[in-house]
Design a protein around this motif. Structure first.
Motif, short mmCIF file in Angstrom:
data_model
loop_
_atom_site.label_atom_id
_atom_site.label_comp_id
_atom_site.label_asym_id
_atom_site.label_seq_id
_atom_site.Cartn_x
_atom_site.Cartn_y
_atom_site.Cartn_z
N ASP A 1 41.05 -10.07 37.65
CA ASP A 1 40.61 -8.69 37.85
C ASP A 1 41.84 -7.90 38.29
O ASP A 1 42.52 -8.28 39.24
CB ASP A 1 39.52 -8.61 38.91
CG ASP A 1 38.22 -9.22 38.44
OD1 ASP A 1 37.55 -9.87 39.27
OD2 ASP A 1 37.88 -9.07 37.26
N THR B 1 40.82 -10.79 30.42
CA THR B 1 40.62 -12.19 30.08
C THR B 1 41.50 -12.54 28.88
O THR B 1 41.42 -11.88 27.85
CB THR B 1 39.16 -12.48 29.74
OG1 THR B 1 38.33 -12.11 30.85
CG2 THR B 1 38.95 -13.97 29.45
N GLN C 1 38.57 -6.01 34.37
CA GLN C 1 38.75 -7.43 34.08
C GLN C 1 39.62 -7.62 32.84
O GLN C 1 39.42 -6.96 31.82
CB GLN C 1 37.39 -8.10 33.86
CG GLN C 1 37.45 -9.62 33.77
CD GLN C 1 36.07 -10.22 33.79
OE1 GLN C 1 35.18 -9.81 33.04
NE2 GLN C 1 35.86 -11.19 34.66
#
Length: 119
Positions: A92, A116, A114
């Protein structure tokens, strides 16, 4: 009060790129430094990159050469261009806006976005 709003997170494959943006709401206040920090579950928030109003930058060793921080002072906006992303960049990401008034430091944080990175 200064509100800080991030955008630009998401899912990307390893080796890919993402650009994060962050705006501090009060354009009538001078923001002395802005930066990006990141946090993963169970770990402390860590510095990714910061930039002062004068343009001085600071990067974590782990992102040097891959990430670039830039800033639009007129808009109190900061950007983080992330290239050559690695799975270990998954976290995050939080934007910080800092005001220094005399001997007092005021830190304002966004809600986080976020990122990823899949392998």
């Amino acid at each position: 009060q200064v509100q800080v709003v991030e955008s630009g997170g998401g899912l990307v494959q390893a080796g890919g790129s993402l650009r994060l943006s962050c705006a501090a709401s009060r354009s009538d206040l001078s923001i002395d430094a802005m930066g990006w920090y990141r946090q993963t579950p169970g770990k402390q928030r860590e510095l990714v990159a910061t930039i002062t109003s004068g343009g001085s930058t600071n990067y974590a060793d782990s992102v040097k050469g891959r990430f670039t921080i830039s800033r639009d002072n007129a808009k109190n906006t900061v950007y983080l261009q992330m290239n050559s992303l690695k799975p270990e960049d998954t976290a995050d990401y939080y934007c910080n806006a800092r005001r220094i008034y005399g001997n007092t430091i005021y830190d304002y944080w966004g809600q986080g976005t976020q990122v990823t990175v899949s392998s």
